[in-house]
Design a protein around this motif. Structure first.
Motif, PDB file in Angstrom:
ATOM      1  N   LEU A 107      -5.869  16.073  30.507  1.00 15.70           N
ATOM      2  CA  LEU A 107      -5.272  16.831  31.602  1.00 15.70           C
ATOM      3  C   LEU A 107      -3.769  16.986  31.408  1.00 15.70           C
ATOM      4  O   LEU A 107      -3.210  18.064  31.640  1.00 15.70           O
ATOM      5  N   PHE A 108      -3.102  15.946  30.975  1.00 16.54           N
ATOM      6  CA  PHE A 108      -1.669  16.042  30.703  1.00 16.54           C
ATOM      7  C   PHE A 108      -1.406  17.030  29.563  1.00 16.54           C
ATOM      8  O   PHE A 108      -0.444  17.803  29.604  1.00 16.54           O
ATOM      9  N   GLN A 109      -2.247  17.016  28.550  1.00 11.59           N
ATOM     10  CA  GLN A 109      -2.064  17.961  27.448  1.00 11.59           C
ATOM     11  C   GLN A 109      -2.250  19.404  27.915  1.00 11.59           C
ATOM     12  O   GLN A 109      -1.520  20.300  27.489  1.00 11.59           O
ATOM     13  N   LEU A 110      -3.208  19.641  28.800  1.00 12.34           N
ATOM     14  CA  LEU A 110      -3.356  20.968  29.387  1.00 12.34           C
ATOM     15  C   LEU A 110      -2.103  21.350  30.163  1.00 12.34           C
ATOM     16  O   LEU A 110      -1.633  22.494  30.093  1.00 12.34           O
ATOM     17  N   THR A 111      -1.563  20.398  30.895  1.00 11.74           N
ATOM     18  CA  THR A 111      -0.376  20.648  31.707  1.00 11.74           C
ATOM     19  C   THR A 111       0.812  21.048  30.849  1.00 11.74           C
ATOM     20  O   THR A 111       1.601  21.931  31.233  1.00 11.74           O
ATOM     21  N   PHE A 112       0.965  20.429  29.694  1.00 10.28           N
ATOM     22  CA  PHE A 112       2.112  20.669  28.820  1.00 10.28           C
ATOM     23  C   PHE A 112       1.788  21.623  27.680  1.00 10.28           C
ATOM     24  O   PHE A 112       2.483  21.643  26.661  1.00 10.28           O
ATOM     25  N   GLY A 113       0.742  22.411  27.821  1.00 16.81           N
ATOM     26  CA  GLY A 113       0.411  23.392  26.797  1.00 16.81           C
ATOM     27  C   GLY A 113       0.052  22.789  25.462  1.00 16.81           C
ATOM     28  O   GLY A 113       0.344  23.355  24.407  1.00 16.81           O
ATOM     29  N   GLY A 114      -0.598  21.630  25.493  1.00 15.88           N
ATOM     30  CA  GLY A 114      -1.017  20.964  24.269  1.00 15.88           C
ATOM     31  C   GLY A 114      -0.131  19.801  23.871  1.00 15.88           C
ATOM     32  O   GLY A 114      -0.500  19.007  23.007  1.00 15.88           O
ATOM     33  N   GLY A 115       1.040  19.681  24.473  1.00 11.46           N
ATOM     34  CA  GLY A 115       1.953  18.591  24.150  1.00 11.46           C
ATOM     35  C   GLY A 115       1.658  17.339  24.948  1.00 11.46           C
ATOM     36  O   GLY A 115       0.776  17.308  25.812  1.00 11.46           O
ATOM     37  N   MET A 116       2.421  16.280  24.661  1.00  9.88           N
ATOM     38  CA  MET A 116       2.231  15.013  25.368  1.00  9.88           C
ATOM     39  C   MET A 116       3.509  14.534  26.041  1.00  9.88           C
ATOM     40  O   MET A 116       3.489  13.562  26.788  1.00  9.88           O
ATOM     41  N   PHE A 117       4.623  15.184  25.748  1.00  9.79           N
ATOM     42  CA  PHE A 117       5.901  14.798  26.334  1.00  9.79           C
ATOM     43  C   PHE A 117       6.785  16.027  26.361  1.00  9.79           C
ATOM     44  O   PHE A 117       6.479  17.059  25.742  1.00  9.79           O
ATOM     45  N   THR A 118       7.897  15.932  27.081  1.00 10.83           N
ATOM     46  CA  THR A 118       8.814  17.070  27.197  1.00 10.83           C
ATOM     47  C   THR A 118      10.219  16.753  26.705  1.00 10.83           C
ATOM     48  O   THR A 118      11.050  17.645  26.638  1.00 10.83           O
ATOM     49  N   ALA A 119      10.494  15.496  26.398  1.00  8.50           N
ATOM     50  CA  ALA A 119      11.829  15.114  25.927  1.00  8.50           C
ATOM     51  C   ALA A 119      12.157  15.840  24.619  1.00  8.50           C
ATOM     52  O   ALA A 119      11.294  15.970  23.750  1.00  8.50           O
ATOM     53  N   PRO A 120      13.400  16.297  24.451  1.00 11.69           N
ATOM     54  CA  PRO A 120      13.788  17.047  23.241  1.00 11.69           C
ATOM     55  C   PRO A 120      14.089  16.135  22.061  1.00 11.69           C
ATOM     56  O   PRO A 120      15.192  16.131  21.514  1.00 11.69           O
ATOM     57  N   ILE A 121      13.111  15.365  21.646  1.00 11.04           N
ATOM     58  CA  ILE A 121      13.323  14.437  20.534  1.00 11.04           C
ATOM     59  C   ILE A 121      13.056  15.141  19.204  1.00 11.04           C
ATOM     60  O   ILE A 121      12.317  16.116  19.131  1.00 11.04           O
ATOM     61  N   ASP A 122      13.673  14.628  18.187  1.00 18.30           N
ATOM     62  CA  ASP A 122      13.412  15.078  16.823  1.00 18.30           C
ATOM     63  C   ASP A 122      12.530  14.022  16.168  1.00 18.30           C
ATOM     64  O   ASP A 122      12.964  12.903  15.923  1.00 18.30           O
ATOM     65  N   ARG A 123      11.281  14.355  15.911  1.00 20.55           N
ATOM     66  CA  ARG A 123      10.346  13.345  15.424  1.00 20.55           C
ATOM     67  C   ARG A 123      10.726  12.798  14.055  1.00 20.55           C
ATOM     68  O   ARG A 123      10.226  11.747  13.650  1.00 20.55           O
ATOM     69  N   LYS A 124      11.597  13.499  13.337  1.00 20.15           N
ATOM     70  CA  LYS A 124      12.047  12.999  12.039  1.00 20.15           C
ATOM     71  C   LYS A 124      13.140  11.932  12.192  1.00 20.15           C
ATOM     72  O   LYS A 124      13.437  11.212  11.247  1.00 20.15           O
ATOM     73  N   LYS A 125      13.735  11.865  13.393  1.00 14.08           N
ATOM     74  CA  LYS A 125      14.820  10.912  13.619  1.00 14.08           C
ATOM     75  C   LYS A 125      14.426   9.787  14.561  1.00 14.08           C
ATOM     76  O   LYS A 125      15.232   8.903  14.843  1.00 14.08           O
ATOM     77  N   VAL A 126      13.216   9.841  15.057  1.00 13.43           N
ATOM     78  CA  VAL A 126      12.741   8.800  15.968  1.00 13.43           C
ATOM     79  C   VAL A 126      12.029   7.728  15.150  1.00 13.43           C
ATOM     80  O   VAL A 126      10.979   7.974  14.568  1.00 13.43           O
ATOM     81  N   HIS A 127      12.587   6.538  15.124  1.00 12.49           N
ATOM     82  CA  HIS A 127      12.047   5.466  14.286  1.00 12.49           C
ATOM     83  C   HIS A 127      11.203   4.459  15.066  1.00 12.49           C
ATOM     84  O   HIS A 127      10.276   3.872  14.515  1.00 12.49           O
ATOM     85  N   ARG A 128      11.545   4.259  16.339  1.00 17.23           N
ATOM     86  CA  ARG A 128      10.803   3.300  17.168  1.00 17.23           C
ATOM     87  C   ARG A 128      10.511   3.942  18.526  1.00 17.23           C
ATOM     88  O   ARG A 128      11.419   4.457  19.187  1.00 17.23           O
ATOM     89  N   ILE A 129       9.227   3.878  18.927  1.00 14.48           N
ATOM     90  CA  ILE A 129       8.772   4.491  20.171  1.00 14.48           C
ATOM     91  C   ILE A 129       8.043   3.439  20.990  1.00 14.48           C
ATOM     92  O   ILE A 129       7.234   2.680  20.459  1.00 14.48           O
ATOM     93  N   LEU A 130       8.331   3.394  22.283  1.00 14.77           N
ATOM     94  CA  LEU A 130       7.646   2.463  23.187  1.00 14.77           C
ATOM     95  C   LEU A 130       6.805   3.241  24.188  1.00 14.77           C
ATOM     96  O   LEU A 130       7.298   4.142  24.865  1.00 14.77           O
ATOM     97  N   ASP A 131       5.534   2.887  24.287  1.00 14.08           N
ATOM     98  CA  ASP A 131       4.642   3.415  25.303  1.00 14.08           C
ATOM     99  C   ASP A 131       4.415   2.296  26.313  1.00 14.08           C
ATOM    100  O   ASP A 131       3.594   1.397  26.095  1.00 14.08           O
ATOM    101  N   ALA A 132       5.160   2.338  27.415  1.00 19.39           N
ATOM    102  CA  ALA A 132       5.116   1.281  28.427  1.00 19.39           C
ATOM    103  C   ALA A 132       3.912   1.497  29.345  1.00 19.39           C
ATOM    104  O   ALA A 132       3.811   2.525  30.002  1.00 19.39           O
ATOM    105  N   GLY A 133       3.016   0.519  29.396  1.00 18.32           N
ATOM    106  CA  GLY A 133       1.788   0.682  30.156  1.00 18.32           C
ATOM    107  C   GLY A 133       0.817   1.566  29.404  1.00 18.32           C
ATOM    108  O   GLY A 133       0.328   2.561  29.918  1.00 18.32           O
ATOM    109  N   THR A 134       0.501   1.188  28.196  1.00 17.77           N
ATOM    110  CA  THR A 134      -0.251   2.054  27.277  1.00 17.77           C
ATOM    111  C   THR A 134      -1.700   2.271  27.681  1.00 17.77           C
ATOM    112  O   THR A 134      -2.331   3.231  27.238  1.00 17.77           O
ATOM    113  N   GLY A 135      -2.264   1.379  28.520  1.00 21.97           N
ATOM    114  CA  GLY A 135      -3.662   1.559  28.941  1.00 21.97           C
ATOM    115  C   GLY A 135      -4.613   1.496  27.760  1.00 21.97           C
ATOM    116  O   GLY A 135      -4.636   0.521  27.003  1.00 21.97           O
TER     117      GLY A 135
END
Length: 367
Positions: A107-135
């Protein structure tokens, strides 16, 4: 939609002067190609709920209590809950709830047109990611595939994540309401549907800021009760009462389900800059005339009714003092309202993004 697009907040109880007639305004809403976060939703008056096979009943079924060789879950009213430490999260963690979380991820992916987040990150420069409350860990696993050069950490109080995951994804069992003990910061701190998880939301946002690296981003995606409606079709319904009672129960337990109203404020107070808030709408059935929003409504309906008892039982029994039998009788009427396409209800989804000062400027990538 640009991640920097901002909507005015939805005001609880406010009612727009809209009608279901086919005015030029409603035709525009029906045919709109605008981003879903900006649309005024027109209703589809051609629906026949009695003959609608797309909306069924509550798929909740009896489940056996889950035992772990490492962690023993609490069992209450036939449902299992996390047993880690003294943590008492109101949502169950059994298979029925896990299935609902997978539906919610889509449902979230439908909401964001296939995406999972909206932050303007550069995935080539992101080295560590935290998913708080990962379920179930599904967001972290997908991010591990999207960002193969990054280390993705999923943290939760329930050990319900799969064992076989991408090599750059790691899961930890911990209580993030307590002091965080990570040895390094993160370039992207993410959480989704964590409202009701913390008694001190300001402290949680402060922890996010502390462990976000300079120049990194924090994104919080959350629902906000009560149930909303832009006309008077929700007034004096069992669904309206249900949303109000859910909020009342959460407030009595000290975990208000309206805390998303303050997320932007808390992020700014913590020190994040360029804080942006966008409010999306999840119709609770297929009532919108717009095709894309109708599909979102179908999924939002299933996400809600597939575990309506699980969503409700702890807040009603512990927060409001109801018996399980009283609750189930009430929920039967709530399900009828959820299916009724003449009730133009929706849940607001608050998405708030902020950047920690410092670091180098990062480019934007659409994922």
């Amino acid at each position: 939609m640009s991640p920097q697009e901002t909507l005015s907040p939805v005001v609880p109880g406010a009612e727009a002067q809209t009608t279901a007639a086919a005015t030029p305004e409603t035709r525009a809403a029906t045919e709109s190609d605008a981003p879903i976060a900006t649309q005024v939703l027109a209703a589809d008056d051609t629906l026949d709920d009695d003959n609608d096979s797309a909306i069924g009943g509550d798929s909740l079924s009896s489940t056996a209590s889950i035992a772990s060789s490492i962690y023993k879950f609490r069992v209450e009213n036939g449902r299992t809950y996390n047993g880690y430490g003294d943590r008492r999260y109101f949502m169950p963690n059994d298979e029925v709830e896990q299935d609902r979380l997978y539906l919610q991820h889509h449902l979230f992916q439908l909401t964001f047109g296939g995406g999972m987040f909206t932050a303007p990150i550069d995935r080539k420069k992101v080295h560590r990611i935290l998913d708080a409350g990962t379920g179930t860990g599904i967001w972290a696993i997908d991010m591990g595939d999207i960002c193969p050069e990054s280390e993705v950490y999923g943290v939760d109080v329930s050990p319900i994540q799969p064992q076989f995951v991408p090599p750059n994804v790691k899961f930890e069992i911990d209580d993030l309401e307590k002091p965080w003990t990570f040895t390094s910061g993160f370039d992207f701190v993410f959480s989704r549907m964590m409202t009701g998880s913390f008694s001190n939301w300001r402290q949680y946002i402060s922890h996010c800021y502390e462990f976000t690296n300079p120049g990194g981003y924090c994104e919080v995606q959350d629902v906000c009760l009560p149930v909303r409606c832009d006309d008077n079709t929700l007034t004096n319904t069992n669904l309206e009462r249900y949303g109000n009672l859910m909020l009342e129960g959460s407030l009595k337990l000290g975990v208000g389900l309206d805390v998303a109203l303050k997320t932007k404020q808390f992020m700014e107070e913590a020190g994040f800059i360029d804080v942006n808030q966008v409010i999306y709408k999840w119709p609770l059935n297929r009532w919108p005339a717009n095709k894309a929003m109708k599909e979102i409504g179908l999924w939002a309906h299933e996400v809600t009714v597939s575990n309506l008892s699980g969503l409700s039982i702890a807040l009603f029994t512990h927060g409001l003092g109801w018996s399980v039998e009283e609750l189930e009788v009430f929920l039967a009427d709530v399900r009828k309202d959820l299916k009724n396409s003449k009730i133009h209800s929706y849940m607001p989804i608050y998405v708030v993004v902020g950047r920690k000062p410092g670091g180098k400027d990062e480019g934007t990538v659409v994922v």
